[in-house]
Design a protein around this motif. Structure first.
Motif, short mmCIF file in Angstrom:
data_model
loop_
_atom_site.label_atom_id
_atom_site.label_comp_id
_atom_site.label_asym_id
_atom_site.label_seq_id
_atom_site.Cartn_x
_atom_site.Cartn_y
_atom_site.Cartn_z
N GLY A 1 0.79 -1.23 0.00
CA GLY A 1 0.00 0.00 0.00
C GLY A 1 0.82 1.27 0.00
N CYS A 2 2.14 1.15 -0.13
CA CYS A 2 3.04 2.31 -0.19
C CYS A 2 3.01 3.13 1.10
CB CYS A 2 2.72 3.21 -1.38
SG CYS A 2 2.67 2.36 -2.97
N LEU A 3 2.64 2.49 2.21
CA LEU A 3 2.65 3.15 3.51
C LEU A 3 3.99 3.02 4.21
CD1 LEU A 3 -0.86 1.94 4.76
CD2 LEU A 3 -0.27 4.25 4.00
N ASP A 4 4.84 2.12 3.70
CA ASP A 4 6.14 1.87 4.30
C ASP A 4 7.09 1.41 3.20
OD1 ASP A 4 8.09 1.65 6.22
OD2 ASP A 4 7.05 0.17 7.46
N THR A 5 8.37 1.34 3.53
CA THR A 5 9.38 0.89 2.57
C THR A 5 10.14 -0.29 3.17
OG1 THR A 5 10.96 2.51 3.43
CG2 THR A 5 9.65 3.16 1.51
N PRO A 6 10.66 -1.18 2.33
CA PRO A 6 11.37 -2.35 2.85
C PRO A 6 12.75 -2.00 3.40
CG PRO A 6 11.48 -2.34 0.46
CD PRO A 6 10.59 -1.19 0.85
N THR A 7 13.22 -2.81 4.33
CA THR A 7 14.59 -2.69 4.81
C THR A 7 15.56 -3.18 3.74
OG1 THR A 7 13.80 -3.10 7.06
CG2 THR A 7 16.17 -3.30 6.68
N GLU A 8 15.19 -4.27 3.08
CA GLU A 8 15.97 -4.82 1.97
C GLU A 8 15.00 -5.31 0.91
OE1 GLU A 8 18.87 -7.81 3.00
OE2 GLU A 8 19.14 -6.96 5.01
N GLY A 9 15.51 -5.45 -0.31
CA GLY A 9 14.69 -5.94 -1.40
C GLY A 9 13.91 -4.82 -2.06
N THR A 10 13.09 -5.18 -3.03
CA THR A 10 12.33 -4.19 -3.79
C THR A 10 10.85 -4.50 -3.79
OG1 THR A 10 12.67 -5.40 -5.87
CG2 THR A 10 14.28 -3.68 -5.32
N VAL A 11 10.05 -3.43 -3.72
CA VAL A 11 8.61 -3.49 -3.87
C VAL A 11 8.25 -2.59 -5.04
CG1 VAL A 11 6.36 -3.06 -2.81
CG2 VAL A 11 8.26 -3.90 -1.41
N VAL A 12 7.64 -3.15 -6.06
CA VAL A 12 7.26 -2.39 -7.25
C VAL A 12 5.75 -2.37 -7.34
CG1 VAL A 12 7.41 -2.23 -9.76
CG2 VAL A 12 9.39 -3.02 -8.44
N VAL A 13 5.18 -1.17 -7.38
CA VAL A 13 3.74 -0.98 -7.47
C VAL A 13 3.47 -0.07 -8.68
CG1 VAL A 13 1.66 -0.09 -6.35
CG2 VAL A 13 3.41 -1.24 -4.98
N GLY A 14 2.63 -0.53 -9.57
CA GLY A 14 2.32 0.28 -10.74
C GLY A 14 3.54 0.63 -11.56
N GLY A 15 4.54 -0.28 -11.57
CA GLY A 15 5.74 -0.07 -12.36
C GLY A 15 6.80 0.78 -11.71
N ARG A 16 6.60 1.21 -10.46
CA ARG A 16 7.56 2.07 -9.78
C ARG A 16 8.04 1.41 -8.49
NH1 ARG A 16 6.12 8.25 -9.54
NH2 ARG A 16 8.39 8.28 -9.54
N GLU A 17 9.34 1.52 -8.24
CA GLU A 17 9.92 0.95 -7.04
C GLU A 17 9.64 1.86 -5.84
OE1 GLU A 17 14.21 -0.31 -5.13
OE2 GLU A 17 14.05 -0.08 -7.31
N VAL A 18 8.89 1.35 -4.88
CA VAL A 18 8.42 2.17 -3.76
C VAL A 18 9.57 2.72 -2.94
CG1 VAL A 18 7.06 2.13 -1.63
CG2 VAL A 18 6.24 0.91 -3.66
N GLY A 19 10.59 1.90 -2.68
CA GLY A 19 11.69 2.32 -1.82
C GLY A 19 12.54 3.42 -2.41
N ALA A 20 12.46 3.62 -3.72
CA ALA A 20 13.25 4.65 -4.39
C ALA A 20 12.56 6.00 -4.43
CB ALA A 20 13.60 4.20 -5.81
N LEU A 21 11.33 6.07 -3.92
CA LEU A 21 10.55 7.29 -3.99
C LEU A 21 10.63 8.09 -2.70
CD1 LEU A 21 7.31 5.81 -5.63
CD2 LEU A 21 9.26 6.86 -6.79
N GLY A 22 10.52 9.39 -2.82
CA GLY A 22 10.40 10.25 -1.65
C GLY A 22 8.98 10.18 -1.10
N ASP A 23 8.77 10.80 0.06
CA ASP A 23 7.46 10.74 0.71
C ASP A 23 6.35 11.28 -0.19
OD1 ASP A 23 8.62 9.64 2.94
OD2 ASP A 23 8.68 11.50 4.09
N ARG A 24 6.60 12.39 -0.84
CA ARG A 24 5.56 12.99 -1.68
C ARG A 24 5.24 12.11 -2.87
NH1 ARG A 24 6.06 19.25 -3.13
NH2 ARG A 24 5.83 19.25 -0.85
N GLU A 25 6.28 11.55 -3.50
CA GLU A 25 6.06 10.67 -4.65
C GLU A 25 5.33 9.40 -4.22
OE1 GLU A 25 9.68 11.10 -7.73
OE2 GLU A 25 10.29 10.58 -5.69
N ARG A 26 5.67 8.89 -3.03
CA ARG A 26 5.00 7.69 -2.55
C ARG A 26 3.53 7.97 -2.25
NH1 ARG A 26 8.64 6.55 0.91
NH2 ARG A 26 7.53 6.89 2.87
#
Length: 258
Positions: free
Chosen positions: A57-82
């Motif tokens: 749900g893009c409410l948090d980011t992983p410690t390790e690994g990648t989460v991709v939602v809608g083609g975008r990596e959640v952990g690579a986004l800033g708060d506003r982008e998330r």
């Protein structure tokens, strides 16, 4: 690796909380959620269901690994982008409904569009169309305290769909409902899934999970097994597929939600 046919992809995801000794809420989880699929997440308390939900749900980011939602990596986004990604790609349905008490049904459903710069008349038109879809056209001007639990959950479902998300994430969506009302809500999930909406349902209840195409069983932060429920929703999907009610159908001008 996520593809254009994947709504959500998790690759070797770990989420660690450090409260004294480190706690691995998720420990090396890899999972793909295809576009248009219906997946249930089950597991005992502490298995990682809520953590998985927060990451998807893009409410948090992983410690390790990648989460991709809608083609975008959640952990690579800033708060506003998330926040923006969450608002456009994920629709939430909660056990406690989470409706704004001072807003009527139309205003509650329309609210997420306010943050997407949608005009007022378009917001209300879309909200009323979705309320009609969930059987609440005659309750559009009622506030939450004037609605039953089942009606409030229908409003919450309409709100979850209003921004045409890639995935609807439901957290124990029938936990506060009686048996008959629960069945009505789950039937609506079937209907929207049949029209192309990707459904991800977190539940403790086996009979709720069995509405899905597959069940992902979590235990101690890991995927214990994935249970395929062959034929569980194929007939439902087939009966609704021609109606164009899902994400792609609406974009192509199909359906009656515009």
């Amino acid at each position: 690796m996520a593809t254009s046919d994947t709504a959500v992809s998790l690759s070797n995801v770990r989420k660690t909380y450090r409260i004294g000794e480190p706690v691995h809420a998720l420990d090396g989880v890899s999972l793909e959620v295809p576009q248009g699929s219906y997946t249930a997440i089950m597991g005992p308390s502490g298995s990682g269901k809520s953590t998985l939900m927060n990451l998807v749900g893009c409410l948090d980011t992983p410690t390790e690994g990648t989460v991709v939602v809608g083609g975008r990596e959640v952990g690579a986004l800033g708060d506003r982008e998330r926040t923006r990604l969450r608002g456009t790609e994920v629709g939430f349905v909660f056990q406690t409904f989470n409706l704004m008490p001072r807003l009527n049904a139309v205003e509650n459903v329309a609210l997420p569009q306010l943050f997407q710069n949608v005009g007022r008349s378009e917001r209300r038109e879309r909200a009323r169309a979705l309320l009609e879809r969930v059987g609440l056209a005659d309750r559009a001007d009622h506030q939450p305290n004037e609605l039953s639990g089942g009606q409030r959950q229908r409003v919450a479902l309409a709100r979850a769909l209003v921004n045409d998300p890639a995935i609807v994430l439901a957290d124990e969506p029938s936990g506060n409902l009686d048996t008959d009302t629960e069945a009505d809500i789950l039937d609506l999930f079937d209907e929207f899934h049949g029209g192309g909406t990707t459904m991800l349902v977190v539940t403790h209840e086996r009979h709720v999970a069995e509405r899905a195409d597959r069940i992902v069983h979590l235990l101690d932060g890991k995927i214990e097994r994935i249970e395929d429920l062959e034929g569980s929703s194929e007939s439902r999907a087939g009966s609704a597929a021609g109606r164009g009610t899902g994400r792609e159908g609406r974009r192509n001008g199909g359906g009656d939600a515009e």
